[in-house]
Write an enzyme that holds these catalytic residues in place. Structure first.
Site, PDB file in Angstrom:
ATOM      1  N   PRO A 158       0.620  -1.381  -0.115  1.00  0.00           N
ATOM      2  CA  PRO A 158      -0.203   0.032   0.429  1.00  0.00           C
ATOM      3  C   PRO A 158       0.461   1.377  -0.188  1.00  0.00           C
ATOM      4  O   PRO A 158       1.628   1.334   0.994  1.00  0.00           O
ATOM      5  CB  PRO A 158      -1.303  -0.665   1.219  1.00  0.00           C
ATOM      6  CG  PRO A 158      -0.872  -1.416   1.524  1.00  0.00           C
ATOM      7  CD  PRO A 158       0.692  -1.979   1.131  1.00  0.00           C
ATOM      8  N   CYS A 159       0.539   2.116  -0.690  1.00  0.00           N
ATOM      9  CA  CYS A 159       1.400   2.998  -1.260  1.00  0.00           C
ATOM     10  C   CYS A 159       0.769   5.037  -1.119  1.00  0.00           C
ATOM     11  O   CYS A 159       1.106   5.785  -1.503  1.00  0.00           O
ATOM     12  CB  CYS A 159       1.405   3.205  -2.726  1.00  0.00           C
ATOM     13  SG  CYS A 159       0.510   2.697  -3.777  1.00  0.00           S
TER      14      CYS A 159
END
Length: 362
Positions: free
Chosen positions: A67-68
């Protein structure tokens, strides 16, 4: 291969097409994990928090996109965001498996983040991933046959010598016509069928076919009036003052793609998780002719159209609500791009060197 933060399986779809066999997939979101299981089998899928995953199998390649959101231009850019720390879990599993290669996908800001700097430090002598060679850079999905201007960061780590990023295969880009032409202009339904399926001991909506995802909406009269005046390539700056909300009327610059209409013969802009809302981006259907009698399709793209722009095959099936499926579509790595990367990695590892034509080109 092992797919971490697997989502609905965009990367797995591409890597399996390139000849890899999945032996483990990890995804914490139930509906995304169910979609993955519906398409690739539930036996190797773990619906779990990655921090709890141990006893991982051997694999030649580990892939995934931690996740970014904290790195995203649309996010908080907070390096202490706990979602940004999950990339360390990815590295933990890479260290345990010691695959021949690993692939990380992330937003472009990842390459200028402190986390990426730490990743580079870990491959130096004495680091957690000592012995790996890193290659990193930005890839534009349109350069590999995806009808979408989606730019993302990719990192390839290898114990077999540095693997360069793949070079573009499509100097001439596909326009959205490639995948949208021929679909019914007026969707027959606005809701998914009422059906459920069980995965991981949980009941979830699904499995839905691609045809089930061709869903319309019921726009207000104001929204419809806005759609009608936006030409291909246009956006909010084409709206007359009486149709502008106050926030747009007072903001004369920026957010140029919102309330935008696609062009038939150009790639779309990035398909995000709320593609069904034209106020979030350039998501209006490309069909628009000038004049009072011009033929127009005044609606946002459907879930099916978004999935096609992401290059999911039509035999892919889906689980979840409309919002959950939209999130799966928008968060995925386009399978056609993933396949190009998978074939490139396999060739460098001594696997198949066979090239296949982009399925959108045949």
């Amino acid at each position: 291969m092992i797919d971490l933060f697997a989502g609905c399986g965009g990367m797995t779809s591409g890597f399996t097409a390139a000849g890899f066999r999945p032996v483990l997939a990890v995804e914490w979101d139930l509906h995304a994990a169910a979609t993955y299981a519906a398409n690739f089998g539930a036996g190797h899928v773990r619906w779990a928090d990655i921090t709890t995953v141990t006893d991982v199998p051997e694999a030649d390649v580990v892939i995934g996109g931690p996740p970014c959101q904290g790195f995203s231009n649309l996010g908080s850019r907070d390096v202490d965001d706990p979602r940004n720390q999950l990339w360390k879990q990815y590295l933990r599993i890479v260290r345990e498996v010691r695959p021949a290669a690993f692939v990380i996908e992330n937003v472009d800001r990842f390459l200028s983040s402190s986390e990426f700097g730490l990743l580079q430090a870990e491959v130096r002598p004495g680091g957690l991933l000592s012995g790996y060679h890193l290659t990193s850079g930005l890839l534009l999905a349109a350069d590999f046959g995806v009808p979408q201007r989606r730019k993302r960061a990719f990192v390839i780590g290898s114990r077999e010598g540095a693997i360069p990023l793949p070079t573009p295969t499509h100097p001439s880009w596909h326009g959205v016509r490639t995948v949208l032409h021929g679909l019914p202009e007026k969707p027959a339904a606005t809701a998914l069928p009422k059906s459920t399926v069980e995965y991981f001991g949980q009941t979830v909506p699904g499995r839905f076919t691609s045809a089930d995802l061709h869903l319309g909406r019921n726009p207000t009269a104001l929204s419809l009036a806005r759609y009608q005046v936006v030409p291909p390539g246009g956006g909010r700056f084409d709206l007359p003052d009486h149709l502008l909300p106050r926030c747009w009327r007072e903001k004369k610059t920026g957010t140029t793609d919102v309330m935008g209409r696609m062009r038939w013969d150009e790639p779309s802009l990035t398909i995000r998780t709320e593609f069904y809302k034209p106020e979030k981006g350039q998501y209006l259907h490309p069909q628009w002719e000038p004049g009072p009698s011009g033929h127009r399709v005044d609606r946002p793209i459907t879930h099916l159209e978004a999935a096609r722009l992401q290059t999911f095959p039509d035999d892919f099936t889906w689980c979840g609500s409309k919002i959950e499926i939209a999130r799966q579509i928008g968060n995925a790595v386009p399978p056609v791009l993933a396949e190009a990367i998978g074939r490139h990695v396999a060739a460098h590892l001594g696997g198949t060197k066979a090239e296949s034509a982009c399925r959108l080109c045949v």
